[in-house]
Design a protein around this motif. Structure first.
Motif, PDB file in Angstrom:
ATOM      1  N   LEU A 166      82.536 -61.398 -52.044  1.00  0.00           N
ATOM      2  CA  LEU A 166      83.426 -60.354 -52.559  1.00  0.00           C
ATOM      3  C   LEU A 166      84.801 -60.523 -51.938  1.00  0.00           C
ATOM      4  N   LEU A 167      85.830 -60.337 -52.753  1.00  0.00           N
ATOM      5  CA  LEU A 167      87.212 -60.471 -52.294  1.00  0.00           C
ATOM      6  C   LEU A 167      88.007 -59.235 -52.702  1.00  0.00           C
ATOM      7  N   GLY A 168      88.820 -58.725 -51.783  1.00  0.00           N
ATOM      8  CA  GLY A 168      89.667 -57.580 -52.076  1.00  0.00           C
ATOM      9  C   GLY A 168      90.945 -57.651 -51.263  1.00  0.00           C
ATOM     10  N   GLN A 169      91.979 -56.985 -51.747  1.00  0.00           N
ATOM     11  CA  GLN A 169      93.248 -56.975 -51.037  1.00  0.00           C
ATOM     12  C   GLN A 169      93.927 -55.627 -51.231  1.00  0.00           C
ATOM     13  N   HIS A 181      95.567 -61.404 -42.387  1.00  0.00           N
ATOM     14  CA  HIS A 181      94.124 -61.616 -42.434  1.00  0.00           C
ATOM     15  C   HIS A 181      93.550 -61.342 -41.053  1.00  0.00           C
ATOM     16  N   ALA A 182      92.309 -60.890 -41.004  1.00  0.00           N
ATOM     17  CA  ALA A 182      91.590 -60.750 -39.738  1.00  0.00           C
ATOM     18  C   ALA A 182      90.180 -61.285 -39.941  1.00  0.00           C
ATOM     19  N   PRO A 183      89.672 -62.095 -39.027  1.00  0.00           N
ATOM     20  CA  PRO A 183      88.368 -62.726 -39.229  1.00  0.00           C
ATOM     21  C   PRO A 183      87.176 -61.821 -38.955  1.00  0.00           C
ATOM     22  N   TYR A 354      88.695 -59.354 -46.944  1.00  0.00           N
ATOM     23  CA  TYR A 354      89.637 -58.310 -47.349  1.00  0.00           C
ATOM     24  C   TYR A 354      90.920 -58.542 -46.562  1.00  0.00           C
ATOM     25  N   TRP A 355      92.040 -58.516 -47.245  1.00  0.00           N
ATOM     26  CA  TRP A 355      93.309 -58.821 -46.577  1.00  0.00           C
ATOM     27  C   TRP A 355      94.416 -57.930 -47.138  1.00  0.00           C
TER      28      TRP A 355
END
Length: 413
Positions: A166-169, A181-183, A354-355
């Motif tokens: 899943l990707l979100g921004q 970004h944070a890992p 998520y970024w």
């Protein structure tokens, strides 16, 4: 050497229909809709997805939208945009300002929908360049923490398949053109708490015959500020905010009850539980000291989970963003105190990234008081401000972040 994902993303987004996307954004901004009332917004997004060739459905979890594009063997990548606006009166003075009284896209969700619509169209048009399945989700009610869970409970994945990633921004203040970004932990957990103080009402001329809940509530507001400052170690990040106090009906009536609404931001469950215990203890103690006829009600309401990126997933997206936008545009800001319900879209232990996308116009950033980044960051309009106005120049880059992020996981042909 540039990766295939970065090269393909740049090729696919080379000729974005930016004027049309700007018009779409302005239309969404003019017509904001509150949580679980995003009917028009959902319809606009669904139409864009259907036009691009997605199998599309509306009404998921109330007003949610989902579109799936199956394009051969490969993983399923979910791209998400939240759609709801806020009960904020707009004060930007923009020519496309909100036409809904007391409602505004003060958190950038109109920009998120525009980015998703643009990315879905680009990836659909260039489907010969990649393999796999793309799932585009327009989520309602992020601001109230209801939307993600409602969509999942309403069978989102039974109908469209479970995603592999899943990707979100999210739009954020900061000079336009950065992609933080944070890992791991990137957004904090949030918990709403309501306290009802029970007093004994009466005439304002005879306070001695009453137990005034307003005075007790005032003491409570002050004392609650010591929870973070005196009960947590300096290394334990947390915020306690009193967002609302309600009591009384007229100048000369001492009411029977007073209500206080709190919001907590925490980065671990252990700290959250300690803060809740302190709130209960302080509320009971102040009411006992005031002689209240009964103990206060302490009601724990909606809770947002912490957003914790899968390190490998976020690293893959951050790497392709560095290639597409330049190494200096991607950095680790550390965890924010803001909160999201995005993790509730992740079934089981499905990895996600998520970024942020910074969106403050250059001229606003340059004119902001302060010598360094942190001072200017504190001065420019941020999310939930009636003056929040993202730069339209971020529309194309925001599409490109989603496209390149998706192609980091969809095999490039």
């Amino acid at each position: 050497m540039t990766s295939a994902a970065a090269r393909t993303a740049l090729d696919l987004t080379d000729s974005l229909p930016v004027p049309a996307l700007e018009d779409f954004y302005r239309d969404l901004h003019r017509h904001p809709e509150l949580s679980l009332h995003e009917h028009r917004t959902a319809g606009k997004l669904a139409a864009r997805l259907a036009e691009a060739g997605f199998e599309t459905a509306e009404g998921i979890g109330g007003t949610g939208v989902a579109g799936v594009l199956r394009n051969g063997d490969g993983p399923t990548v979910l791209l998400r945009a939240d759609m709801d606006a806020l009960p904020v009166g707009e004060e930007t003075g923009l020519p496309y300002a909100s036409e809904a009284d007391g409602v505004m896209h003060a958190c950038g969700h109109d920009l998120h929908v525009t980015w998703l619509a643009g990315a879905a169209a680009v990836l659909a048009a260039g489907r010969e360049t990649w393999n796999g399945t793309l799932l585009a989700v327009g989520q309602p009610a992020e601001e109230t923490g209801q939307g993600a869970a409602r969509m999942v409970a309403d069978g989102l994945y039974e109908r469209f398949g479970r995603p592999d990633v899943l990707l979100g921004q999210h739009a954020a203040p900061g000079p336009a053109g950065l992609y933080p970004h944070a890992p791991g932990l990137i957004m904090s957990a949030a918990t709403d708490v309501d306290i009802v103080v029970h007093g004994r009402g009466g005439h304002g001329s005879r306070p001695e015959s009453t137990v005034d809940p307003v005075v007790t509530a005032a003491y409570l507001v002050t004392r609650l500020q010591t929870v973070v400052s005196r009960e947590l170690a300096a290394r334990e990040s947390a915020v306690l905010t009193v967002g609302r106090i309600e009591a009384g009906t007229r100048h000369n009536i001492i009411p029977s009850t007073a209500r206080i609404a709190l919001n907590l931001r925490t980065q671990s469950e252990e700290v959250r539980e300690r803060m809740l215990a302190a709130i209960r203890r302080i509320a009971q103690g102040e009411c006992l000291a005031a002689g209240c006829p009964r103990e206060p009600d302490v009601i724990v309401g909606s809770t947002f989970p912490a957003t914790v990126n899968d390190a490998g997933t976020d690293a893959a997206v951050a790497a392709v963003h560095r290639e597409v936008f330049g190494a200096g545009t991607v950095f680790d800001p550390g965890p924010a105190m803001g909160s999201e319900d995005f993790p509730q879209l992740a079934p089981g232990a499905t990895p996600y990234a998520y970024w942020f996308v910074t969106t403050t116009p250059a001229e606003v950033w340059e004119k902001a008081p302060g010598a360094g980044f942190e001072e200017k960051f504190a001065a420019v309009p941020g999310n939930h401000s009636p003056h929040f106005a993202p730069d339209l120049s971020t529309i194309a880059p925001g599409v490109r972040t989603l496209v390149s992020g998706a192609l980091a996981f969809l095999p490039v042909a």
